[in-house]
Design a protein around this motif. Structure first.
Motif, short mmCIF file in Angstrom:
data_model
loop_
_atom_site.label_atom_id
_atom_site.label_comp_id
_atom_site.label_asym_id
_atom_site.label_seq_id
_atom_site.Cartn_x
_atom_site.Cartn_y
_atom_site.Cartn_z
N SER A 59 11.94 112.22 -109.97
CA SER A 59 12.73 112.66 -108.81
C SER A 59 13.02 114.15 -108.90
O SER A 59 12.97 114.86 -107.88
CB SER A 59 14.04 111.88 -108.75
N ASP A 173 10.23 109.56 -102.42
CA ASP A 173 10.82 109.15 -103.69
C ASP A 173 11.13 107.65 -103.64
O ASP A 173 12.14 107.25 -103.09
CB ASP A 173 12.10 109.96 -103.95
N GLU A 174 10.26 106.86 -104.21
CA GLU A 174 10.39 105.40 -104.23
C GLU A 174 10.80 104.85 -102.86
O GLU A 174 11.77 104.10 -102.76
CB GLU A 174 11.43 104.97 -105.28
MG LIG Z 1 14.18 108.76 -109.56
#
Ligand SMILES: [Mg+2]
Ligand SMILES: Nc1ncnc2c1ncn2[C@@H]1O[C@H](COP(=O)(O)OP(=O)(O)O)[C@@H](O)[C@H]1O
Lengths: 299, 319
Positions: A59, A173-174
């Motif tokens: 991240s 991000d995910e």
């Molecule tokens: Mg992360």
């Protein structure tokens, strides 16, 4: 005139170029070395996944590319500009694990938010949100509010919003991290289609090995403490270009081969984190200097 | 066609497992509101019944224990019958010829006070919001100003009233000179700004990191972030603060009318009628009802504001 050419020229080169990137967080509990010596290059239109255990800095790397976080060392360029310039120019669209929709805005108004902030007229905004709602299959929900949609639908709205400015780069991000497995696979297939339609490059953070295998041209495998690149797996060599993939691939033997390759790279990383010897055996794409660093560093 | 059938149709068309139509939150129904009104009326009736019951059970002189009166007197002077209080409202204020009925005098006094309280509320809200914006913008301001904001509320109103009056009397802008009602409004605003400053600051700081990150990724300016994100997100925090500010403005007005000595309002009327209570006990209760009405009106106006801002309160649990 010449400055216009200068701006246009780099777009044909790398979408993202990260060199010798370092990030140290100063916290009350001491310093955290989140990233060390990261080198990544993402070509225009390429799909690159970042995978690795929690806390390995995925991240943070994404946020530095997005200019939401400042590096403590190294360089980041996005389409040849520095990260801040690229953010101000709206060169990327971004989506997180949570959709981050504003509860008091309708679905359409949420998608139009970036356009509204950048002074796009009402008629053009509506046309664009209608187009994007169609792209993510939510046309009939334009006038609903976020709390009336399921998690998967909200996430699709967030992706539509990230596409609003027609960016040539998507940072994710995910984005499917909170979804159930069924929905997740649907969304992956949809993302492949969207990428094929928009031709955008993608930097995609994930925890899921099959997800990384299915979506990516290349998978960057990271290891923690300090976060660094363990190995890069070229998935497209066996599976073909990411944007041409279909659901059928999920049951293909080549797909399982890619999954195994990523898993082994990951596990090699966690082994090296435990024993200094492990690091010696890893031969990643990083140069000899890098390996030297790794050997001399206390594990 | 039923709503469920429509939902199935939509789900079938998109043929997607993630498409599960969540029903829209039920708007505060007419039935719910009728029930609330009924509960309000029942509450008033129950209070009246308790009042009368207490008068029946406890002796006229109250209850004394070791020379200390632990339960108050219930004589008709101390606690008139509820029906006498109501009946008194419809009799003239004084025996003088052409005097208004009591209820009219109370209403006009309440209206006078409400006007001052409203001015105080508006000033308080503006000052409170401005302080909250300042504190949100500069974290240095937050650590420098917030303690003073909290400290300001510990100054007793009684000490404040003469000060404000003295400062005001030295002011003169052209033909406009300072008047007592202005002092009352200033004191009302002094009590009103506090909940607004604190509540608005909390509301402005309430957006999640993901939202501020998003707006930063859109290169939104501070003003744009304020207008599109922070102000709308602060509404659920702001409304209770505005309600509290309204109640504070009313209390501040009533108390300040007494301590400044401003005539015409409900505060002064409570004092005057209480002093002449001996001969006419039910009369002194009239303006107290007026003060209650004043509070209800003030709170009700803010509730109306909340209805107007419904959109920003989605998902908020209504108390
Ligand atoms: Mg992360
Ligand atoms: N704002 C921050 N302040 C301090 N430490 C942070 C911050 N953000 C991340 N970290 C630390 O940096 C490391 C990498 O975090 P992160 O990039 O979120 O990892 P990942 O996304 O791979 O799980 C972690 O050890 C985390 O605790």
């Amino acid at each position: 005139m010449s400055s216009g050419r200068k701006n246009a020229a780099p777009t044909t080169g790398a979408a993202v170029s990260v060199g010798r990137l370092d990030k140290v967080f100063d916290t009350k509990g001491g310093t955290v070395h989140a990233l060390q010596g990261i080198d990544v290059e993402v070509a225009a239109g390429e799909f690159v996944s970042l995978i690795g255990p929690s806390g390995c800095g995925k991240s943070t790397l994404l946020r530095i590319i997005a200019d939401l976080e400042q590096p403590t060392g190294g360089t980041v360029t996005v389409f040849g500009k520095d990260a801040r310039r690229a953010r101000l120019d709206q060169d990327y669209g971004i989506a997180f694990q949570q959709s981050g929709l504003l509860g008091w805005r309708t679905i359409a108004a949420n998608i139009e938010l970036p356009l509204e902030l950048h002074g796009v007229g009402a008629r053009d905004r509506h046309a664009r949100s209608a187009e994007l709602l169609d792209l993510v299959g939510l046309t009939e929900f334009a006038d609903r509010f976020p709390d009336q949609l399921s998690g998967g639908m909200q996430q699709r709205v967030a992706i539509a919003r990230s596409l609003a400015e027609r960016p040539n780069l998507l940072l994710m991000d995910e984005p499917f991290g909170a979804l159930d497995e069924m929905t997740r696979e649907r969304m992956q297939t949809e993302l492949v289609r969207i990428c094929a339609e928009t031709g955008a490059a993608v930097v995609f953070v994930t925890h899921s090995i099959p997800e990384a295998a299915f979506l990516s041209d290349r998978v960057v495998v990271m290891s923690p403490r300090p976060g660094r690149i363990q190995r890069v797996v070229d998935v497209d060599v066996d599976l073909g270009p990411a944007h041409e993939r279909t659901d059928a691939l999920r049951e293909d033997r080549r797909f399982f081969g890619a999954v195994t390759a990523i898993r082994e790279a990951l596990h090699a990383g966690s082994a090296s984190a435990g024993t200094p010897d492990g690091a010696q055996r890893i031969t990643g794409p990083t140069g000899p200097d890098d390996r030297h660093d790794r050997l001399t560093e206390p594990a | 066609m039923s709503e469920r059938a429509a939902a199935t149709r939509v789900a079938a068309r998109s043929a997607d497992p993630s498409v599960t139509l969540v029903p829209p939150p039920r708007p505060a129904g007419r039935r719910g509101r009728a029930r609330m009104a009924l509960m309000g009326v029942l509450g008033v009736l129950a209070t009246a019944v308790l009042w009368e019951l207490y008068k029946v059970v406890v002796p006229d002189d109250g209850v004394l224990m070791a020379g200390v009166r632990v339960l108050p007197r219930t004589s008709d002077i101390a606690m008139p019958h509820t029906w006498e209080m109501v009946a008194r409202l419809f009799e003239p204020v004084t025996r003088a010829a052409g005097a208004d009925p009591l209820w009219l005098a109370i209403l006009s006094a309440a209206g006078f006070s409400l006007g001052i309280a409203a001015i105080g509320w508006v000033i308080g809200v503006v000052v409170g919001l401005a302080l909250a914006l300042l504190m949100q913008r500069f974290s240095l301001a937050e650590s420098g100003v917030l303690p003073w904001v909290v400290l300001s509320q510990t100054v007793p109103l009684i000490a404040l009233a003469p000060l404000v009056r003295n400062w005001g009397s030295k002011l003169q802008v052209g033909p406009i000179s300072w008047e007592n009602w202005m002092s009352v409004a200033v004191i009302a605003s002094y009590l009103a700004f506090f909940p607004v400053a604190v509540g608005a600051l909390r509301g402005l700081q309430s957006p999640d990191a993901i939202h501020t990150d998003l707006l930063r990724s859109y290169a939104a300016s501070w003003r744009q972030t304020m207008v599109r994100l922070r102000l709308p997100a602060s509404v659920p925090y702001l409304l209770p603060a505005l309600r509290l500010a309204a109640a504070n403005a009313v209390i501040g007005t009533v108390v300040a009318e007494v301590s400044i000595g401003l005539k015409g309002g409900i505060g002064r009327m409570i004092l005057e009628f209480a002093q002449s209570a001996g001969g006419d006990p039910p009369k002194s209760w009239g303006p107290i009802f007026g003060a209650v009405l004043l509070g209800l009106l003030a709170a009700g106006s803010v509730a109306l504001l909340g209805v107007g801002l419904r959109r920003y309160r989605r998902g908020e649990e209504l108390a």
